[in-house]
Each structure stands twice: as structure tokens, then as C-alpha cells.
Design a protein around this motif. Structure first.
Motif, PDB file in Angstrom:
ATOM      1  N   VAL A  73       0.824  -1.118   0.039  1.00 23.73           N
ATOM      2  CA  VAL A  73      -0.012  -0.255   0.057  1.00 23.73           C
ATOM      3  C   VAL A  73       1.030   0.994   0.002  1.00 23.73           C
ATOM      4  N   THR A  74       0.415   2.376  -0.193  1.00 24.30           N
ATOM      5  CA  THR A  74       1.087   3.633  -0.442  1.00 24.30           C
ATOM      6  C   THR A  74       1.432   3.957   1.023  1.00 24.30           C
ATOM      7  N   GLN A 350      -2.406   2.505   7.797  1.00 23.36           N
ATOM      8  CA  GLN A 350      -1.423   1.360   7.342  1.00 23.36           C
ATOM      9  C   GLN A 350      -2.038   0.431   6.466  1.00 23.36           C
ATOM     10  N   ASN A 352      -4.838   0.766   4.591  1.00 22.93           N
ATOM     11  CA  ASN A 352      -5.381   1.447   3.714  1.00 22.93           C
ATOM     12  C   ASN A 352      -6.910   1.626   3.598  1.00 22.93           C
ATOM     13  N   TRP A 384      -3.145  12.363   4.666  1.00 24.55           N
ATOM     14  CA  TRP A 384      -3.365  11.093   4.230  1.00 24.55           C
ATOM     15  C   TRP A 384      -4.869  10.981   3.711  1.00 24.55           C
ATOM     16  N   ASN A 388      -6.901  10.644  -0.053  1.00 24.19           N
ATOM     17  CA  ASN A 388      -7.425   9.443  -0.240  1.00 24.19           C
ATOM     18  C   ASN A 388      -8.746   9.033   0.173  1.00 24.19           C
TER      19      ASN A 388
END
Length: 410
Positions: A73-74, A350, A352, A384, A388
Motif C-alpha cells: 500500500v502507499t 497502514q 489503507n 493522508w 485518499n
């Protein structure tokens, strides 16, 4: 760059930015010899925390450019821990830096017990108010000055008591000014706390001051020194534990949990959990309702740190499973409740899960807005989430970013 090793990639990225080895190493809190070994392949880069520091210093948003391996994951880069403004800072800092070498004697002899009582009240306010920095910070300047005066004019046991109280006041000052002063100023507060404790020659005060100093060392990129500081302090307390008051054991347990976090951030999983286990055993040896007045060490805090350890080790599933067994409302501190929600949000990041992270960060803000605004990881998670969040939650993500004080595009 597909055929380059990690060290070769780091060197290429560094040279492309025109950075010397010494400059990049300094930005990571390390020496040039350390970076030379990394770049040459003589040393492995196993610390996730150091990898993130390298990425931030090289302004790399994609870790695969360093590692050569795409993460599942990013992974967002931490929000830079730049100094943040707060209205109480000028007055607090004036009291810290403006202590006079000579001054007029007080109108009446200082009372160390009364000073300690006021400090106890401020710790309770710190842990109970959702705007703890504002409310405690407004009361600190006068208390700092009075305690400094007490140390200057008293002698014997009364001066020793005043020194222990002064050390605690500077520890509280460290909490109030965390992340809103430059590192060098945070060092001043930690040094004052340790100096007063050492003058008092009190193991409990010295160990508690070491806990504060360890926090500053860790947050200013000196993890090895942070770890040695808290472990040395634990060694100082250990011979006294069998007959010591509960608060001495509480500080000892807090030092173990501190070590667990530091080790987890360095990727040392087995050692991190071993330190956490020591803290857990201390909590089990204390009354079930025990809570240390400053560090909040106790059963609930041990469980919270377990979530943080798992998160710092990048074990999001473990972190979320641990978090699911904890009721943040049982934590006898609004500040720690808010941090608990931030740690859960980190786990969701973490994993996602932006929708879950958004919801949890909203809970964190409702619990303790100032804690969230001045916690670097809270700002990282908020950034984040903003990037997202699903289209249907963009407005809520925007409101969260504004509430936390995170800058957003246009």
C-alpha cells in the motif's frame, strides 16, 4: 535504476539533489560514516523510521524509489515536525528563559508543599481538559517563577522539596511546549528538569526527568541516546522498587514502555515487545486502579502503548486487533484518549482504510482537539485522509483538515 541496490539508489538520489553525504546524514540524525556504509552496501537499512527520514530528506514520495520494491500500500511521508504556533508560548518561554540571577526577595517565605499542590492540580487539568495546552499554559509562567524563587531563597530539606517540585514543573512545561518550540528550546526545558532533580538528589525525580529527556531525544532523531537514557534511569530505580512507593514503580513502568516505543520505531520487534512485557508486569504488580499522575502509567496506558508498538512495527492488523479490545473511555486522561484514537487511525492508514481513518480522526478531534493539532502523526494521518478519502467523503475530509490545521491544495 532498476538494477541498483538500495544503497546505490540512495546515493543516486542524493547526488541528483546536489546533497553531500554529511548533509543527508545530518538530516537523518546520523553521521556521514553511517550513510557511507549504507550507500556502499556494508550496512543494511532495516529501520523503517530511518527509511522514512531518508525519504523525507530526499523529498521522495514513493518509497520504492529507494527500496526498489513496491510496497503493498502507499506509505505517506510524515508531516514535517516544524514548529507550530500557540498563543501561550511567548509567556511560557519568557518565564523559562527570563529567570533572574538577582531579584527582590519574596514578600513571604515560599511554601514547597503549596507549590506541589498547585503542580498536582495542573497535571489533573492537563489530563482532563480538551484544550490542555491553552489552559495549563496560561498558569505555568507564574508557577515557574515562584518555584525558581523558592529554590533560590530556601535551604535544607525545604529547598530539596522545592527542587523536586521545580523539576516536575519543567517536565510539565515540556509536555505543554512539545512540538511548538524548536528542538534546541525543548532541550532547555529537559535540561532544567534534570538539573533540578539531580540537585535534589532524588532517584524518583531523576528517573521522571529522564522520561521527559528521552521523549525529546527520540523526537529529535537520537533514538539510541533516548534508549540509553531511559534504561539507565530504570537501572537507577530498580534497587528501590521492592519498598518504593507506587509512583516510583509507576515511573519505572513508564520508562519500560518508553523503551518499547523507541525500539519499535527502530524495527526491533522482539526487543520492543520484551520491554513492553516488563511494563505490563509492573502494571500487574500495582493496584488495578493505579494511575501515575504525570505519565498516566497504569493498566489502560500499557494497553494503549501495545497498540502504538504494533503500529510502529507496521503490524496494522495486530494494532487494530489490540485497539478493538480497548475502551478509550477507560483511559483517565483526555489527552491519552485522543492519542488512542490517533493510534487507531494510524493503523487504519497502514491498512489503507481512509474511510475508517476519517471516522476515527473525527473521534480524536471530539475527544481532545489540542492534542490532535499538536501530535505530528495526527497531522500525517489527516493529510493522508484528505488525499485518499472517497469522493462522497471529500467534504468531511476537508473539514477535518481545517480542524486539525493541515494545509490542503487550493
Amino acid at each position: 535504476m532498476d538494477d541498483l541496490s538500495m544503497g546505490e539508489r540512495i546515493r543516486a538520489l542524493r547526488e541528483a539533489r546536489g546533497m553531500s553525504r554529511a548533509v543527508l546524514a545530518q538530516l537523518c540524525g546520523r553521521g556521514p560514516d553511517w550513510l557511507k556504509k549504507i550507500e556502499s552496501g556494508d550496512r543494511e537499512l532495516r529501520s523503517y523510521q530511518l527509511l522514512m527520514r531518508l525519504a523525507a530528506a530526499l523529498q521522495v514520495n514513493d518509497l520504492s524509489k529507494i527500496t526498489g520494491e513496491a510496497p503493498p500500500v502507499t506509505v505517506p511521508l510524515p508531516v514535517p515536525s516544524a514548529t507550530l504556533d500557540h498563543p501561550v508560548l511567548p509567556q511560557v518561554w519568557d518565564a523559562v528563559m527570563g529567570r533572574a540571577v538577582k531579584s527582590e526577595p519574596p514578600s513571604e517565605e515560599p511554601n514547597p508543599a503549596r507549590l506541589q499542590g498547585r503542580v498536582d492540580q495542573l497535571w489533573r487539568l492537563w489530563h482532563s481538559s480538551p484544550r490542555n495546552r491553552t489552559e495549563v499554559g496560561a498558569l505555568l509562567p507564574a508557577l515557574i517563577r515562584e518555584a525558581e524563587t523558592a529554590v533560590r531563597v530556601l535551604d535544607g530539606d525545604r529547598r530539596r522539596d522545592a527542587l523536586k517540585t521545580l523539576s516536575e514543573i519543567y517536565r510539565l512545561t515540556g509536555s505543554v511546549t512539545a512540538y511548538i518550540v524548536p528542538a534546541e528550546l525543548a532541550w532547555v526545558v529537559a535540561d532544567r528538569a534534570m538539573s533540578a532533580a539531580e540537585q535534589a538528589d532524588d532517584p524518583h525525580s531523576i528517573a521522571a526527568a529522564a522520561w521527559t529527556l528521552g521523549n525529546i531525544l527520540r523526537e529529535t532523531a537520537y533514538p539510541e541516546q533516548s534508549l540509553s537514557t531511559v534504561l539507565d534511569a530504570a537501572d537507577l530505580l530498580r534497587p528501590h522498587l521492592e519498598s518504593a512507593p507506587d509512583d516510583w514503580r509507576g515511573v519505572y513502568g513508564a520508562l519500560q514502555l518508553h523503551a518499547a516505543i523507541t525500539l519499535a520505531r527502530e524495527g526491533k520487534e522482539a526487543e520492543a515487545w520484551a520491554a513492553w512485557d516488563k511494563g505490563d508486569q509492573v502494571a500487574k504488580s500495582l493496584p488495578a486502579s493505579y494511575v501515575h499522575p504525570a505519565t498516566v502509567f497504569g493498566r489502560a496506558n500499557v494497553d494503549l502503548i501495545g497498540v502504538s508498538v504494533a503500529t510502529d512495527l507496521q503490524k496494522s492488523q495486530d494494532a487494530l486487533e489490540r485497539a478493538s479490545e480497548i475502551d478509550p473511555g477507560l483511559m483517565p486522561s483526555v489527552e491519552r484518549q485522543a492519542r488512542q484514537w490517533v493510534e487507531v487511525a494510524r493503523g487504519e492508514m497502514q491498512a489503507n482504510n481512509p474511510t475508517a481513518a476519517l471516522y476515527v480522526m473525527q473521534r480524536a478531534c471530539e475527544t481532545g482537539i489540542e492534542t490532535v493539532r499538536y501530535t505530528p502523526w495526527a497531522r500525517t494521518v489527516t493529510s493522508w485522509v484528505f488525499r485518499n478519502a472517497p469522493r462522497g467523503l471529500r467534504r468531511e475530509a476537508d473539514v477535518l483538515a481545517e480542524l486539525v490545521g493541515v494545509s490542503t491544495p487550493g
